[in-house]
Scaffold this motif. Structure first.
Motif, PDB file in Angstrom:
ATOM      1  N   CYS A 141      54.939   9.599  31.922  1.00  0.00           N
ATOM      2  CA  CYS A 141      53.770   8.721  31.808  1.00  0.00           C
ATOM      3  C   CYS A 141      52.760   8.953  32.935  1.00  0.00           C
ATOM      4  O   CYS A 141      53.119   8.956  34.113  1.00  0.00           O
ATOM      5  CB  CYS A 141      54.224   7.269  31.810  1.00  0.00           C
ATOM      6  SG  CYS A 141      52.857   6.123  31.599  1.00  0.00           S
ATOM      7  N   PRO A 158      60.040  -2.754  30.291  1.00  0.00           N
ATOM      8  CA  PRO A 158      58.945  -3.655  29.913  1.00  0.00           C
ATOM      9  C   PRO A 158      59.237  -4.309  28.561  1.00  0.00           C
ATOM     10  O   PRO A 158      59.562  -3.613  27.602  1.00  0.00           O
ATOM     11  CB  PRO A 158      57.730  -2.717  29.822  1.00  0.00           C
ATOM     12  CG  PRO A 158      58.311  -1.361  29.554  1.00  0.00           C
ATOM     13  CD  PRO A 158      59.699  -1.325  30.104  1.00  0.00           C
ATOM     14  N   CYS A 208      61.698   1.739  31.796  1.00  0.00           N
ATOM     15  CA  CYS A 208      60.790   2.243  30.754  1.00  0.00           C
ATOM     16  C   CYS A 208      61.149   3.701  30.495  1.00  0.00           C
ATOM     17  O   CYS A 208      60.970   4.566  31.371  1.00  0.00           O
ATOM     18  CB  CYS A 208      59.322   2.136  31.170  1.00  0.00           C
ATOM     19  SG  CYS A 208      58.252   2.873  29.925  1.00  0.00           S
ATOM     20  N   HIS A 265      49.180   1.278  24.771  1.00  0.00           N
ATOM     21  CA  HIS A 265      50.303   1.964  25.427  1.00  0.00           C
ATOM     22  C   HIS A 265      49.940   3.426  25.751  1.00  0.00           C
ATOM     23  O   HIS A 265      49.364   4.121  24.902  1.00  0.00           O
ATOM     24  CB  HIS A 265      51.528   1.932  24.501  1.00  0.00           C
ATOM     25  CG  HIS A 265      52.801   2.216  25.213  1.00  0.00           C
ATOM     26  ND1 HIS A 265      53.185   3.497  25.539  1.00  0.00           N
ATOM     27  CD2 HIS A 265      53.762   1.401  25.694  1.00  0.00           C
ATOM     28  CE1 HIS A 265      54.345   3.450  26.170  1.00  0.00           C
ATOM     29  NE2 HIS A 265      54.718   2.178  26.274  1.00  0.00           N
ATOM     30  N   PRO A 266      50.273   3.897  26.957  1.00  0.00           N
ATOM     31  CA  PRO A 266      49.937   5.284  27.312  1.00  0.00           C
ATOM     32  C   PRO A 266      50.498   6.316  26.325  1.00  0.00           C
ATOM     33  O   PRO A 266      49.851   7.327  26.058  1.00  0.00           O
ATOM     34  CB  PRO A 266      50.574   5.452  28.701  1.00  0.00           C
ATOM     35  CG  PRO A 266      50.616   4.073  29.264  1.00  0.00           C
ATOM     36  CD  PRO A 266      50.858   3.159  28.099  1.00  0.00           C
ATOM     37  N   CYS A 282      54.684  -2.412  27.980  1.00  0.00           N
ATOM     38  CA  CYS A 282      54.220  -1.664  29.137  1.00  0.00           C
ATOM     39  C   CYS A 282      53.952  -2.637  30.289  1.00  0.00           C
ATOM     40  O   CYS A 282      53.385  -3.695  30.080  1.00  0.00           O
ATOM     41  CB  CYS A 282      52.935  -0.895  28.777  1.00  0.00           C
ATOM     42  SG  CYS A 282      52.239   0.011  30.165  1.00  0.00           S
ATOM     43  N   HIS A 283      54.373  -2.256  31.500  1.00  0.00           N
ATOM     44  CA  HIS A 283      54.144  -3.124  32.663  1.00  0.00           C
ATOM     45  C   HIS A 283      52.687  -3.100  33.112  1.00  0.00           C
ATOM     46  O   HIS A 283      52.177  -4.059  33.673  1.00  0.00           O
ATOM     47  CB  HIS A 283      54.965  -2.621  33.874  1.00  0.00           C
ATOM     48  CG  HIS A 283      56.435  -2.829  33.719  1.00  0.00           C
ATOM     49  ND1 HIS A 283      56.998  -4.058  33.510  1.00  0.00           N
ATOM     50  CD2 HIS A 283      57.476  -1.952  33.758  1.00  0.00           C
ATOM     51  CE1 HIS A 283      58.307  -3.945  33.417  1.00  0.00           C
ATOM     52  NE2 HIS A 283      58.622  -2.663  33.570  1.00  0.00           N
ATOM     53  N   ILE A 284      52.047  -1.954  32.932  1.00  0.00           N
ATOM     54  CA  ILE A 284      50.745  -1.745  33.568  1.00  0.00           C
ATOM     55  C   ILE A 284      49.574  -2.047  32.630  1.00  0.00           C
ATOM     56  O   ILE A 284      48.590  -2.651  33.047  1.00  0.00           O
ATOM     57  CB  ILE A 284      50.628  -0.284  34.098  1.00  0.00           C
ATOM     58  CG1 ILE A 284      51.881   0.090  34.923  1.00  0.00           C
ATOM     59  CG2 ILE A 284      49.347  -0.045  34.864  1.00  0.00           C
ATOM     60  CD1 ILE A 284      52.144  -0.784  36.135  1.00  0.00           C
ATOM     61  N   CYS A 340      58.140   0.858  36.898  1.00  0.00           N
ATOM     62  CA  CYS A 340      58.448   1.422  35.578  1.00  0.00           C
ATOM     63  C   CYS A 340      59.839   2.057  35.543  1.00  0.00           C
ATOM     64  O   CYS A 340      60.454   2.156  34.472  1.00  0.00           O
ATOM     65  CB  CYS A 340      57.390   2.451  35.173  1.00  0.00           C
ATOM     66  SG  CYS A 340      55.721   1.798  35.247  1.00  0.00           S
ATOM     67  N   LYS A 394      50.558   6.893  33.810  1.00  0.00           N
ATOM     68  CA  LYS A 394      50.200   5.604  34.424  1.00  0.00           C
ATOM     69  C   LYS A 394      51.369   5.019  35.205  1.00  0.00           C
ATOM     70  O   LYS A 394      51.288   3.881  35.680  1.00  0.00           O
ATOM     71  CB  LYS A 394      49.807   4.609  33.332  1.00  0.00           C
ATOM     72  CG  LYS A 394      48.549   4.953  32.588  1.00  0.00           C
ATOM     73  CD  LYS A 394      47.387   4.242  33.216  1.00  0.00           C
ATOM     74  CE  LYS A 394      46.114   4.544  32.447  1.00  0.00           C
ATOM     75  NZ  LYS A 394      45.028   3.699  32.826  1.00  0.00           N
ATOM     76  N   ALA A 395      52.485   5.741  35.282  1.00  0.00           N
ATOM     77  CA  ALA A 395      53.722   5.164  35.837  1.00  0.00           C
ATOM     78  C   ALA A 395      53.557   4.680  37.279  1.00  0.00           C
ATOM     79  O   ALA A 395      52.831   5.282  38.080  1.00  0.00           O
ATOM     80  CB  ALA A 395      54.840   6.187  35.742  1.00  0.00           C
ATOM     81  N   PHE A 439      59.785   5.948  29.016  1.00  0.00           N
ATOM     82  CA  PHE A 439      58.661   6.889  29.006  1.00  0.00           C
ATOM     83  C   PHE A 439      58.220   7.260  30.426  1.00  0.00           C
ATOM     84  O   PHE A 439      57.399   8.148  30.608  1.00  0.00           O
ATOM     85  CB  PHE A 439      57.507   6.235  28.220  1.00  0.00           C
ATOM     86  CG  PHE A 439      56.315   7.116  27.995  1.00  0.00           C
ATOM     87  CD1 PHE A 439      56.447   8.368  27.403  1.00  0.00           C
ATOM     88  CD2 PHE A 439      55.047   6.696  28.345  1.00  0.00           C
ATOM     89  CE1 PHE A 439      55.343   9.181  27.189  1.00  0.00           C
ATOM     90  CE2 PHE A 439      53.939   7.503  28.144  1.00  0.00           C
ATOM     91  CZ  PHE A 439      54.084   8.750  27.556  1.00  0.00           C
ATOM     92  N   HIS A 440      58.807   6.617  31.457  1.00  0.00           N
ATOM     93  CA  HIS A 440      58.217   6.758  32.793  1.00  0.00           C
ATOM     94  C   HIS A 440      58.182   8.198  33.343  1.00  0.00           C
ATOM     95  O   HIS A 440      57.220   8.556  34.016  1.00  0.00           O
ATOM     96  CB  HIS A 440      58.854   5.779  33.807  1.00  0.00           C
ATOM     97  CG  HIS A 440      60.162   6.203  34.400  1.00  0.00           C
ATOM     98  ND1 HIS A 440      61.376   5.734  33.938  1.00  0.00           N
ATOM     99  CD2 HIS A 440      60.442   7.049  35.417  1.00  0.00           C
ATOM    100  CE1 HIS A 440      62.335   6.275  34.660  1.00  0.00           C
ATOM    101  NE2 HIS A 440      61.799   7.078  35.547  1.00  0.00           N
TER     102      HIS A 440
HETATM  103 FE1  SF4 Z   1      53.931   4.047  31.596  1.00  0.00          FE
HETATM  104 FE2  SF4 Z   1      54.983   2.199  33.184  1.00  0.00          FE
HETATM  105 FE3  SF4 Z   1      53.779   1.468  30.945  1.00  0.00          FE
HETATM  106 FE4  SF4 Z   1      56.140   2.738  30.855  1.00  0.00          FE
HETATM  107  S1  SF4 Z   1      55.732   0.723  31.700  1.00  0.00           S
HETATM  108  S2  SF4 Z   1      54.367   3.140  29.617  1.00  0.00           S
HETATM  109  S3  SF4 Z   1      55.914   4.158  32.568  1.00  0.00           S
HETATM  110  S4  SF4 Z   1      52.843   2.473  32.701  1.00  0.00           S
END
Ligand code: SF4
Length: 322
Positions: free
Chosen positions: A294, A306, A288, A250-251, A319-321, A301, A296-297, A290-291
């Motif tokens: 984040c 997620p 999410c 997770h980021p 996390c989606h990514i 997100c 990586k967003a 955290f977006h």
């Molecule tokens: Fe980051 Fe998207 Fe994963 Fe949330 S779902 S942690 S915003 S990459």
């Protein structure tokens, strides 16, 4: 299969926010804990990490039954404890103890150490005066303090010694679970390792289970069997300690790890600086949470939450990514 001591299932604690003085109207809720799931096995240490305000202390208060859950359940030794009352609640409070960050404010300054340690033992009137005295001596020995410390007041000890007294008090009712809430963060750096080693030794001797709450991933990693990472009321990643430390996904976990001290000086990580502060749990970001911070967003997100999914055996990530 490991013996489960605590299981939290979709556990929530929302504090209502009201407006008005006479006709109080609920205008929202602070979602301190917003649907968390985890298991703590007997004899292990479960670490819970995250920045302040992420819901770790509220989670521990739900297990201690100092707060009432809004919904969800907590199974303790297989039984839901969320609605306990009377003698069963009293029994639970004997079985689950806590050690807090500041030993000075958690020990009564007007009581001698012997009385502080005796108090939990006298609640059930099981032991004689002689047995209590012997047990106090044993507890002081166990935490590395002299027997005559029982006749002194907490202010006559150093910060590290006071935390040893707090640990002895937590052990005095022979609990199965001890919640350690930032147990070393108020202590001098030079004595933190001594207290951590003491806690590890006690666990080896007594097979007691710990739930360790801290913002410092290095401390949590050192002591924990399994670690959950919390962000704004949710667990975003959970894995065995080594797996989380060396193969975090997770980021947010990666950012926390990059800011903590490495286990080995050669093990340097590039620091990930997160923009902004942790948002308030009153009006958290959509999907999410955290977006907004984040690195990586992606558009998804901000649209969909997620779910926690398994990326390898026992390693769950929301996390989606990644
Ligand atoms: Fe980051 Fe998207 Fe994963 Fe949330 S779902 S942690 S915003 S990459």
């Amino acid at each position: 299969m490991a013996d489960v001591l605590v299981e939290a299932i979709n556990l929530k604690k929302h504090f209502p926010v009201t407006k008005g003085i006479v006709l109080m109207k609920q205008v929202g809720a602070i979602k301190a804990v917003d649907g968390v799931d985890f298991r703590i096995n007997k004899g292990e240490t479960f670490g819970l990490v995250g920045e302040s305000g992420c819901g770790k202390t509220t989670t521990s208060k739900l297990i201690l039954l100092l707060e009432k859950a809004t919904s969800g359940s907590i199974l303790y030794k297989g039984k839901d404890i969320t609605a306990l009352s009377g003698s069963e609640l009293k029994k639970h409070r004997t079985s689950v103890q806590a050690v807090f960050q500041d030993p000075f404010s958690s020990l009564s300054p007007r009581m001698k150490v012997g009385s502080i340690l005796a108090e939990p033992m006298t609640v059930n009137n099981i032991l004689s005066r002689k047995e209590i005295k012997e047990r106090i001596a044993e507890l002081l020995y166990l935490v590395g303090l002299r027997r005559d410390g029982a006749d002194l007041y907490p202010h006559e000890f150093s910060g590290g010694q006071r935390q040893r007294i707090a640990i002895a008090r937590a052990l005095s009712s022979q609990p199965d679970l001890i919640i350690l809430d930032e147990p070393v963060s108020a202590l001098d750096v030079s004595i933190r390792a001594q207290i951590i080693n003491l806690l590890c030794d006690i666990q080896k001797r007594l097979a007691v289970t710990y739930m360790l709450i801290a913002h410092d991933l290095a401390v949590v990693q050192h002591m924990s069997t399994k670690i959950g990472v919390m962000y704004l009321g949710n667990i975003v990643e959970i894995a065995e300690s080594e797996e989380l430390y060396f193969r975090s996904v997770h980021p947010y976990t990666k950012a926390l790890l990059s800011a903590s001290l490495p286990l080995h000086p050669a093990d340097q990580r590039e620091e990930i600086i997160l923009p902004g502060e942790v948002p308030t749990p009153f009006n958290p970001p959509s999907a999410c949470k955290f977006h907004p911070r984040c690195f990586k967003a992606r558009p998804i997100c901000a649209q969909e939450s997620p779910p926690l999914r398994e990326v390898s055996s026992g390693h769950l990530v929301a996390c989606h990514i990644e």
